[in-house]
Design a protein around this motif. Structure first.
Motif, PDB file in Angstrom:
ATOM      1  N   GLY A 210      -6.454   8.302 -23.121  1.00  0.00           N
ATOM      2  CA  GLY A 210      -7.334   9.456 -22.931  1.00  0.00           C
ATOM      3  C   GLY A 210      -6.624  10.701 -22.373  1.00  0.00           C
ATOM      4  O   GLY A 210      -6.465  11.705 -22.945  1.00  0.00           O
ATOM      5  N   CYS A 211      -6.109  10.294 -21.313  1.00  0.00           N
ATOM      6  CA  CYS A 211      -5.277  11.462 -20.714  1.00  0.00           C
ATOM      7  C   CYS A 211      -3.963  12.055 -21.563  1.00  0.00           C
ATOM      8  O   CYS A 211      -3.730  13.213 -21.549  1.00  0.00           O
ATOM      9  CB  CYS A 211      -4.632  11.010 -19.188  1.00  0.00           C
TER      10      CYS A 211
ATOM     11  N   GLN B 297      -7.502  10.497 -13.144  1.00  0.00           N
ATOM     12  CA  GLN B 297      -8.055   9.864 -11.859  1.00  0.00           C
ATOM     13  C   GLN B 297      -7.286   8.610 -11.785  1.00  0.00           C
ATOM     14  O   GLN B 297      -6.896   8.032 -10.673  1.00  0.00           O
ATOM     15  CB  GLN B 297      -9.490   9.417 -12.232  1.00  0.00           C
ATOM     16  N   CYS B 298      -6.888   7.960 -12.809  1.00  0.00           N
ATOM     17  CA  CYS B 298      -6.066   6.735 -12.741  1.00  0.00           C
ATOM     18  C   CYS B 298      -4.594   6.742 -12.252  1.00  0.00           C
ATOM     19  O   CYS B 298      -4.054   6.279 -11.490  1.00  0.00           O
ATOM     20  CB  CYS B 298      -5.627   6.252 -14.158  1.00  0.00           C
TER      21      CYS B 298
ATOM     22  N   CYS C 232     -11.325  12.640 -15.890  1.00  0.00           N
ATOM     23  CA  CYS C 232     -11.192  11.415 -16.618  1.00  0.00           C
ATOM     24  C   CYS C 232     -11.830  11.426 -18.055  1.00  0.00           C
ATOM     25  O   CYS C 232     -12.781  11.036 -18.266  1.00  0.00           O
ATOM     26  CB  CYS C 232     -11.965  10.139 -16.069  1.00  0.00           C
ATOM     27  N   PRO C 233     -10.898  11.878 -18.905  1.00  0.00           N
ATOM     28  CA  PRO C 233      -9.408  12.579 -18.828  1.00  0.00           C
ATOM     29  C   PRO C 233      -9.777  14.140 -18.201  1.00  0.00           C
ATOM     30  O   PRO C 233     -10.752  14.631 -18.615  1.00  0.00           O
ATOM     31  CB  PRO C 233      -8.900  12.624 -20.072  1.00  0.00           C
TER      32      PRO C 233
ATOM     33  N   SER D 160      -1.975   4.076 -18.895  1.00  0.00           N
ATOM     34  CA  SER D 160      -3.050   4.971 -19.233  1.00  0.00           C
ATOM     35  C   SER D 160      -3.601   4.288 -20.346  1.00  0.00           C
ATOM     36  O   SER D 160      -3.030   3.625 -21.327  1.00  0.00           O
ATOM     37  CB  SER D 160      -2.322   6.403 -19.387  1.00  0.00           C
ATOM     38  N   CYS D 161      -5.245   4.668 -20.393  1.00  0.00           N
ATOM     39  CA  CYS D 161      -5.681   4.206 -21.726  1.00  0.00           C
ATOM     40  C   CYS D 161      -5.552   5.018 -22.791  1.00  0.00           C
ATOM     41  O   CYS D 161      -6.203   4.735 -23.874  1.00  0.00           O
ATOM     42  CB  CYS D 161      -7.226   4.257 -21.381  1.00  0.00           C
TER      43      CYS D 161
HETATM   44  S1  SF4 Z   1      -8.116   8.922 -16.190  1.00  0.00           S
HETATM   45 FE1  SF4 Z   1      -9.574   8.101 -17.756  1.00  0.00          FE
HETATM   46  S2  SF4 Z   1      -8.539   8.944 -19.329  1.00  0.00           S
HETATM   47 FE2  SF4 Z   1      -7.094   9.054 -18.126  1.00  0.00          FE
HETATM   48  S3  SF4 Z   1      -5.981   7.254 -18.272  1.00  0.00           S
HETATM   49 FE3  SF4 Z   1      -7.668   6.775 -16.799  1.00  0.00          FE
HETATM   50  S4  SF4 Z   1      -9.511   6.006 -17.708  1.00  0.00           S
HETATM   51 FE4  SF4 Z   1      -7.952   6.733 -19.326  1.00  0.00          FE
END
Ligand code: SF4
Length: 142
Positions: free
Chosen positions: A26-27, A90-91, A121-122, A23-24
């Motif tokens: 954010g979530c 979403q990821c 997202c998120p 994950s980035c």
């Molecule tokens: S869904 Fe959005 S916030 Fe969550 S990991 Fe993916 S890019 Fe990042």
């Protein structure tokens, strides 16, 4: 009788293991917000666990990267039965913007079975709590 007691305790106090497979972040921040006093996931008995061996539910964020694939499977196998997986964001659902990247396998259900999906997202903390409560209700109904 004993099975009913175990089910009741699992629904009333699900222990959660948070898994980030690429994950980035954010979530992950939203999950932490859901656990903090403002949104207070503990009122549903949700407790964050540091080890999959003591967890009932895996809350997974991010796409599964090729590097993390084997570890995701190993972590899933370490959670005792019956176990549940929630794809958060979403990821985790589909790979989203990372889908097709050379180092990404896709959503979490490409690697392990998933019981519930929380889009966004998120996703907001309210959506995460809503997803967890829906999962608990479906466990209660068997
Ligand atoms: S869904 Fe959005 S916030 Fe969550 S990991 Fe993916 S890019 Fe990042």
């Amino acid at each position: 009788m004993f099975d009913n007691l175990v089910k009741w305790s699992r629904v009333k106090s699900p222990w959660v293991y948070h898994l980030n497979s690429g994950s980035c972040n954010g979530c992950d921040i939203e999950i932490l917000a859901a656990l903090m006093p403002r949104f207070d996931a503990e009122r549903f008995g949700v407790k964050l666990q540091g080890t999959p061996r003591h967890a009932d539910v895996i809350v997974a964020t991010g796409p599964v990267t090729a590097q993390l694939k084997e570890r995701v499977i190993r972590i899933y196998e370490q959670v005792p039965e019956p176990k549940f997986v929630v794809a958060c964001g979403q990821c985790a659902i589909s790979g989203a913007i990372f889908e097709g990247a050379y180092a990404v396998e896709g959503g979490i259900d490409k690697v392990i079975p998933v019981n519930a999906y929380i889009p966004g997202c998120p996703p907001k903390p309210e959506a995460i709590l809503d997803g967890v409560v829906k999962l608990l209700n479906s466990i209660k109904e068997g």
